[in-house]
Design a protein around this motif. Sequence first.
Motif, PDB file in Angstrom:
ATOM      1  N   ASN A  40       0.817  -1.211   0.000  1.00 20.99           N
ATOM      2  CA  ASN A  40       0.000   0.000   0.000  1.00 20.99           C
ATOM      3  C   ASN A  40       0.847   1.255   0.000  1.00 20.99           C
ATOM      4  OD1 ASN A  40      -2.519  -1.239  -0.002  1.00 20.99           O
ATOM      5  ND2 ASN A  40      -2.564  -1.409   2.213  1.00 20.99           N
ATOM      6  N   VAL A  41       0.361   2.225  -0.743  1.00 20.99           N
ATOM      7  CA  VAL A  41       0.898   3.575  -0.727  1.00 20.99           C
ATOM      8  C   VAL A  41      -0.274   4.457  -0.338  1.00 20.99           C
ATOM      9  CG1 VAL A  41       1.811   5.449  -2.161  1.00 20.99           C
ATOM     10  CG2 VAL A  41       2.617   3.105  -2.506  1.00 20.99           C
ATOM     11  N   ILE A  42      -0.039   5.407   0.558  1.00 20.68           N
ATOM     12  CA  ILE A  42      -1.131   6.304   0.932  1.00 20.68           C
ATOM     13  C   ILE A  42      -0.878   7.691   0.372  1.00 20.68           C
ATOM     14  CG2 ILE A  42      -1.767   5.028   3.000  1.00 20.68           C
ATOM     15  CD1 ILE A  42      -0.427   7.352   4.600  1.00 20.68           C
ATOM     16  N   VAL A  43      -1.969   8.339   0.009  1.00 17.69           N
ATOM     17  CA  VAL A  43      -1.957   9.722  -0.438  1.00 17.69           C
ATOM     18  C   VAL A  43      -2.974  10.435   0.440  1.00 17.69           C
ATOM     19  CG1 VAL A  43      -2.322  11.299  -2.373  1.00 17.69           C
ATOM     20  CG2 VAL A  43      -1.442   8.988  -2.797  1.00 17.69           C
ATOM     21  N   THR A  44      -2.524  11.458   1.148  1.00 16.45           N
ATOM     22  CA  THR A  44      -3.422  12.151   2.066  1.00 16.45           C
ATOM     23  C   THR A  44      -3.209  13.653   2.004  1.00 16.45           C
ATOM     24  OG1 THR A  44      -4.213  12.214   4.357  1.00 16.45           O
ATOM     25  CG2 THR A  44      -1.861  11.929   4.046  1.00 16.45           C
ATOM     26  N   THR A  50      -2.336  20.848   0.215  1.00 16.98           N
ATOM     27  CA  THR A  50      -1.030  20.229   0.466  1.00 16.98           C
ATOM     28  C   THR A  50      -1.223  18.748   0.727  1.00 16.98           C
ATOM     29  OG1 THR A  50      -0.210  22.259   1.473  1.00 16.98           O
ATOM     30  CG2 THR A  50       1.042  20.265   1.905  1.00 16.98           C
ATOM     31  N   GLY A  51      -0.454  17.926   0.031  1.00 15.50           N
ATOM     32  CA  GLY A  51      -0.606  16.486   0.185  1.00 15.50           C
ATOM     33  C   GLY A  51       0.678  15.809   0.596  1.00 15.50           C
ATOM     34  N   GLU A  52       0.543  14.564   0.932  1.00 19.98           N
ATOM     35  CA  GLU A  52       1.679  13.741   1.343  1.00 19.98           C
ATOM     36  C   GLU A  52       1.487  12.343   0.767  1.00 19.98           C
ATOM     37  OE1 GLU A  52       3.660  13.436   5.553  1.00 19.98           O
ATOM     38  OE2 GLU A  52       1.857  12.189   5.526  1.00 19.98           O
ATOM     39  N   VAL A  53       2.590  11.768   0.326  1.00 18.20           N
ATOM     40  CA  VAL A  53       2.597  10.391  -0.165  1.00 18.20           C
ATOM     41  C   VAL A  53       3.494   9.602   0.773  1.00 18.20           C
ATOM     42  CG1 VAL A  53       3.186   8.859  -2.086  1.00 18.20           C
ATOM     43  CG2 VAL A  53       2.277  11.149  -2.544  1.00 18.20           C
ATOM     44  N   LEU A  81      10.179   2.525  -5.629  1.00 13.60           N
ATOM     45  CA  LEU A  81       9.268   3.358  -4.841  1.00 13.60           C
ATOM     46  C   LEU A  81       9.845   4.757  -4.644  1.00 13.60           C
ATOM     47  CD1 LEU A  81       7.823   1.133  -1.965  1.00 13.60           C
ATOM     48  CD2 LEU A  81       6.530   2.436  -3.652  1.00 13.60           C
ATOM     49  N   GLN A  82      11.116   4.828  -4.337  1.00 13.33           N
ATOM     50  CA  GLN A  82      11.755   6.133  -4.151  1.00 13.33           C
ATOM     51  C   GLN A  82      11.687   6.960  -5.425  1.00 13.33           C
ATOM     52  OE1 GLN A  82      15.633   4.957  -2.726  1.00 13.33           O
ATOM     53  NE2 GLN A  82      14.999   5.048  -0.586  1.00 13.33           N
ATOM     54  N   GLU A  87       9.156  11.640  -8.169  1.00 14.62           N
ATOM     55  CA  GLU A  87       8.499  12.199  -9.356  1.00 14.62           C
ATOM     56  C   GLU A  87       7.166  12.841  -9.038  1.00 14.62           C
ATOM     57  OE1 GLU A  87       9.627  12.574 -12.514  1.00 14.62           O
ATOM     58  OE2 GLU A  87      11.533  11.919 -11.684  1.00 14.62           O
ATOM     59  N   LEU A  88       6.557  12.463  -7.916  1.00 13.90           N
ATOM     60  CA  LEU A  88       5.262  13.059  -7.566  1.00 13.90           C
ATOM     61  C   LEU A  88       5.472  14.464  -7.055  1.00 13.90           C
ATOM     62  CD1 LEU A  88       3.631  10.022  -5.777  1.00 13.90           C
ATOM     63  CD2 LEU A  88       3.140  10.868  -8.067  1.00 13.90           C
TER      64      LEU A  88
END
Length: 88
Positions: A40-44, A50-53, A81-82, A87-88
């Motif tokens: 799982n990867v979370i995006v919040t 402002t977001g965080e991955v 993953l890094q 890139e995001l």
Amino acid sequence: MKAKLGEEFRPYIMLGTCNAHFAWRALLAEDKVGALLPCNVIVTETAPGTGEVAAADPVTAMGIIANPRLTAISEDVQQLLQEVIVEL
């Protein structure tokens, strides 16, 4: 959480990101690894606009199993993953 528990939470998405190629290699190295795969990867949203991955470090997650083949695979996944997160 809203639909199942009636609870409000900030925008939060869990993405299933298992890669069949890496999962297959890991299963060949250690057949019980499926219980530990960090898929799982979370995006919040941390603040308006402002977001965080975030993702579990696969090297750390797989490190509880003393298997050098699994370590090598998790290092490959960690690198990918890094690269994606940068890139995001």
